[in-house]
Design a protein around this motif. Sequence first.
Motif, PDB file in Angstrom:
ATOM      1  N   ASP A 263      70.057  -5.635  72.012  1.00 34.33           N
ATOM      2  CA  ASP A 263      68.849  -5.510  70.760  1.00 34.33           C
ATOM      3  C   ASP A 263      69.877  -5.331  69.498  1.00 34.33           C
ATOM      4  O   ASP A 263      69.702  -5.684  68.373  1.00 34.33           O
ATOM      5  N   ARG A 264      70.823  -4.299  69.606  1.00 35.44           N
ATOM      6  CA  ARG A 264      71.962  -3.956  68.553  1.00 35.44           C
ATOM      7  C   ARG A 264      72.387  -5.268  67.900  1.00 35.44           C
ATOM      8  O   ARG A 264      72.509  -5.562  66.937  1.00 35.44           O
ATOM      9  N   GLN A 265      73.121  -6.122  69.107  1.00 34.43           N
ATOM     10  CA  GLN A 265      73.716  -7.316  68.555  1.00 34.43           C
ATOM     11  C   GLN A 265      72.847  -8.691  68.110  1.00 34.43           C
ATOM     12  O   GLN A 265      73.134  -9.022  66.995  1.00 34.43           O
ATOM     13  N   MET A 266      71.608  -8.538  68.589  1.00 38.32           N
ATOM     14  CA  MET A 266      70.711  -9.413  67.934  1.00 38.32           C
ATOM     15  C   MET A 266      70.156  -8.945  66.782  1.00 38.32           C
ATOM     16  O   MET A 266      69.879 -10.016  65.906  1.00 38.32           O
ATOM     17  N   LEU A 267      69.940  -7.742  66.282  1.00 42.71           N
ATOM     18  CA  LEU A 267      69.673  -7.414  64.981  1.00 42.71           C
ATOM     19  C   LEU A 267      70.564  -7.329  63.936  1.00 42.71           C
ATOM     20  O   LEU A 267      70.539  -7.864  62.984  1.00 42.71           O
ATOM     21  N   ARG A 268      72.019  -7.220  64.520  1.00 40.11           N
ATOM     22  CA  ARG A 268      72.952  -7.496  63.732  1.00 40.11           C
ATOM     23  C   ARG A 268      73.170  -9.184  63.182  1.00 40.11           C
ATOM     24  O   ARG A 268      73.203  -9.605  62.008  1.00 40.11           O
TER      25      ARG A 268
ATOM     26  N   ASP B  23      60.214  -8.795  49.777  1.00 41.74           N
ATOM     27  CA  ASP B  23      59.110  -7.340  49.604  1.00 41.74           C
ATOM     28  C   ASP B  23      58.903  -6.894  50.974  1.00 41.74           C
ATOM     29  O   ASP B  23      58.495  -5.794  50.875  1.00 41.74           O
ATOM     30  N   ARG B  24      58.471  -7.903  51.974  1.00 44.18           N
ATOM     31  CA  ARG B  24      58.287  -7.340  53.164  1.00 44.18           C
ATOM     32  C   ARG B  24      59.320  -6.831  53.977  1.00 44.18           C
ATOM     33  O   ARG B  24      59.343  -6.443  55.168  1.00 44.18           O
ATOM     34  N   ILE B  25      60.699  -6.912  53.560  1.00 43.91           N
ATOM     35  CA  ILE B  25      61.613  -6.551  54.327  1.00 43.91           C
ATOM     36  C   ILE B  25      61.526  -4.910  54.423  1.00 43.91           C
ATOM     37  O   ILE B  25      61.919  -4.486  53.061  1.00 43.91           O
ATOM     38  N   PRO B  26      61.603  -4.379  55.477  1.00 45.95           N
ATOM     39  CA  PRO B  26      61.557  -2.911  55.746  1.00 45.95           C
ATOM     40  C   PRO B  26      62.963  -2.210  55.329  1.00 45.95           C
ATOM     41  O   PRO B  26      63.969  -2.854  55.744  1.00 45.95           O
ATOM     42  N   ARG B  27      62.901  -1.051  55.178  1.00 47.72           N
ATOM     43  CA  ARG B  27      64.052  -0.338  55.045  1.00 47.72           C
ATOM     44  C   ARG B  27      64.921  -0.086  56.277  1.00 47.72           C
ATOM     45  O   ARG B  27      66.022  -0.445  56.355  1.00 47.72           O
ATOM     46  N   ALA B  28      63.995   0.314  57.425  1.00 47.70           N
ATOM     47  CA  ALA B  28      64.489   0.523  58.886  1.00 47.70           C
ATOM     48  C   ALA B  28      64.050  -0.751  59.570  1.00 47.70           C
ATOM     49  O   ALA B  28      63.061  -0.838  59.957  1.00 47.70           O
ATOM     50  N   ALA B  29      64.933  -1.738  59.598  1.00 47.39           N
ATOM     51  CA  ALA B  29      64.534  -3.080  60.007  1.00 47.39           C
ATOM     52  C   ALA B  29      64.735  -3.046  61.525  1.00 47.39           C
ATOM     53  O   ALA B  29      65.512  -2.310  62.140  1.00 47.39           O
ATOM     54  N   THR B  30      63.900  -3.827  62.233  1.00 50.14           N
ATOM     55  CA  THR B  30      63.900  -3.916  63.552  1.00 50.14           C
ATOM     56  C   THR B  30      63.828  -5.576  64.112  1.00 50.14           C
ATOM     57  O   THR B  30      63.130  -6.258  63.065  1.00 50.14           O
ATOM     58  N   ILE B  31      63.824  -5.617  65.254  1.00 48.81           N
ATOM     59  CA  ILE B  31      63.850  -7.079  65.762  1.00 48.81           C
ATOM     60  C   ILE B  31      62.271  -7.419  65.438  1.00 48.81           C
ATOM     61  O   ILE B  31      62.133  -8.396  64.962  1.00 48.81           O
ATOM     62  N   GLU B  32      61.381  -6.570  65.668  1.00 58.44           N
ATOM     63  CA  GLU B  32      60.014  -7.317  65.606  1.00 58.44           C
ATOM     64  C   GLU B  32      59.641  -7.414  64.019  1.00 58.44           C
ATOM     65  O   GLU B  32      58.896  -8.118  63.939  1.00 58.44           O
TER      66      GLU B  32
END
Length: 429
Positions: free
Chosen positions: A161-166, A207-216
């Motif tokens: 998940d960390r690799q995919m998020l990166r 504007d929809r990009i969150p500060r703490a981004a997740t895959i979802e």
Amino acid sequence: MESDYVTTPFGRRPMTLAMLLKQRRGEAIAAETTRSKWKLFRSVCEARAGLDVSDRALTVLDALLSFYPEDELSSEKGLVVFPSNAQLSLRARGMAAATLRRHLAVLIEAGLISRKDSPNGKRYARRGRGGGIDEAYGFSLAPLLARAGEIEVMAARIAADRQMLRAMKERLTIYRRDTAKLISAAVEEAVAGDCERVSSMFHSILDRIPRAATIETLTPVLEDLETLRTDIVNLLELHAKMQMASTSESRIERHIQNSHTESLSESEPRLETGAGQAGRDPQPGTKPHDDGPKAQTRGREGSRLAVWPRVCELKSFPLATVLQACPDIMDYGPGGKVDSWRDLMTAAIVVRSMLAVSPSAYEAASRVMGPESAATVMACILQRGECINSAGGYLRDLTRRAERSEFALGPMLIALLRAKSPAVSRAGT
């Protein structure tokens, strides 16, 4: 193996049903189960968020493991360590006694260790005549060994998940840059359309990009940005083609001649490539030179119009094709199956550890090839395991070839498909 009788806590600490169940789970270790204690500890650190333990609690677990004399945890040997609080505090970087007790309770609550209290609450071992330990009282590492498989799968999934998020964050950066510059190009070229509305849509997506981004949370943002970018590219391509058509029609009118009416030069626009050929009429009966879609046309007064480049995506292979060529990888996915690219990357990390491929080699492959392609390569290496002496060296060699654009996944997958299916092999010959 640990003894089968139930141990109750010393002093005023009560016995609970949860403590009983955790003791039984710690005793349920398959025969001949072994793990390198430091590799298993690394997996625990990787899966820290899923196990709900803090970094200070991991410092205490690290100290406890250092008191275990062997490098491998084994169900056939005693798994109880019995350091004093003073010794444990020293190896836990000088942690205070009260803090030490609190984090020991966290490790017990997380099901990573269990207590085995002596009659007087002290930690010690009783040795036999041969010098071996007959009975030990302290902290048992049996729960950690019993959950080794679960922890490794959890760690592999978190790493995937960390690799995919990166990778998703990198794509997000590229999409933002591309879309912003394409909108600027559309405004400068006076492309027909509501550029203000497109720019407003672009900023609303950002504007929809969150500060703490997740895959979802990033997945829908990436999809909308990609769709918007594709729409702008198509609009610019259409604008470029319309200008080319207009310029070509004016040039055709200038090149029409009264004789040789069947000449190709009268029915087709000529694409000039050199500055010296500007305004030169084609010879009758000769075919104009065409340099393809990258050629540039000259309008009146030597003005130049560049044809908008086509957007070409690298060829990708469906997940079903990868699994058809490399079915062995499915045994290492979550629950013994692979239903998505995330599952494939999770299985690839498990296989990487099993084949002794170093984390640095796999991270380099993911950085150069991309997470999905690196996972596909690991699946191919597993499928051809009997033919490869060093999986890590082979992966590094493929990574170097990929950096030089000398490696492609297609031939590797086709070779595996042909090896599995005689019909495919005959069709390809």
